[in-house]
Design a protein around this motif. Structure first.
Motif, PDB file in Angstrom:
ATOM      1  N   MET A   1       0.847  -1.192   0.000  1.00 16.38           N
ATOM      2  CA  MET A   1       0.000   0.000   0.000  1.00 16.38           C
ATOM      3  C   MET A   1       0.881   1.240   0.000  1.00 16.38           C
ATOM      4  N   LYS A   2       0.675   2.106  -0.972  1.00 20.07           N
ATOM      5  CA  LYS A   2       1.426   3.360  -1.077  1.00 20.07           C
ATOM      6  C   LYS A   2       0.464   4.518  -0.861  1.00 20.07           C
ATOM      7  N   THR A   3       0.899   5.506  -0.117  1.00 22.38           N
ATOM      8  CA  THR A   3       0.086   6.690   0.122  1.00 22.38           C
ATOM      9  C   THR A   3       0.692   7.867  -0.618  1.00 22.38           C
ATOM     10  N   PHE A   4      -0.150   8.530  -1.396  1.00 21.66           N
ATOM     11  CA  PHE A   4       0.229   9.750  -2.104  1.00 21.66           C
ATOM     12  C   PHE A   4      -0.771  10.816  -1.692  1.00 21.66           C
ATOM     13  N   GLY A   5      -0.324  11.722  -0.826  1.00 21.99           N
ATOM     14  CA  GLY A   5      -1.252  12.720  -0.290  1.00 21.99           C
ATOM     15  C   GLY A   5      -2.258  12.035   0.611  1.00 21.99           C
ATOM     16  N   THR A   6      -3.538  12.180   0.293  1.00 23.26           N
ATOM     17  CA  THR A   6      -4.588  11.550   1.089  1.00 23.26           C
ATOM     18  C   THR A   6      -5.094  10.261   0.460  1.00 23.26           C
ATOM     19  N   ARG A   7      -4.549   9.875  -0.688  1.00 19.67           N
ATOM     20  CA  ARG A   7      -5.015   8.677  -1.386  1.00 19.67           C
ATOM     21  C   ARG A   7      -4.074   7.507  -1.148  1.00 19.67           C
ATOM     22  N   ARG A   8      -4.661   6.299  -1.083  1.00 21.09           N
ATOM     23  CA  ARG A   8      -3.873   5.068  -0.914  1.00 21.09           C
ATOM     24  C   ARG A   8      -4.023   4.217  -2.164  1.00 21.09           C
TER      25      ARG A   8
END
Length: 92
Positions: A48-55
């Motif tokens: 799982m990668k988080t970019f900003g508020t999105r996963r």
């Protein structure tokens, strides 16, 4: 190691490729909801990668190979999903 993004593929270093859910489902030849089911069964374990508020889920080549094996067992050999997962020794 710095990561480089190319479309739906993230390259980390030189030899590690991970794929997004859409590309992974297309490579395997299944719908995304079946990929989520394989995740719940423990067949695939995406990072799982988080970019900003999105996963975002990132699937490895090993995840793809495991999912392809289950697809083969279910579609070609007549196994149920539960039996295919059991054959691989994964949680149910």
């Amino acid at each position: 190691m710095p990561s480089e993004t190319k479309g739906n593929i993230i390259l980390a270093g030189e030899d590690k490729k991970v794929f997004g859910i859409v590309e992974t489902a297309k490579k395997i030849g299944i719908e995304m909801h079946r990929l989520y089911c394989l995740e719940r069964c423990g067949v695939v374990n995406p990072e799982m990668k988080t970019f900003g508020t999105r996963r975002f889920r990132r699937y490895s080549q090993k995840d793809i190979e495991q999912a392809l094996l289950v697809k083969l067992l279910v579609d070609e050999e007549g196994y149920t999903l539960k039996a295919a997962v059991r054959k691989l020794g994964k949680k149910e």
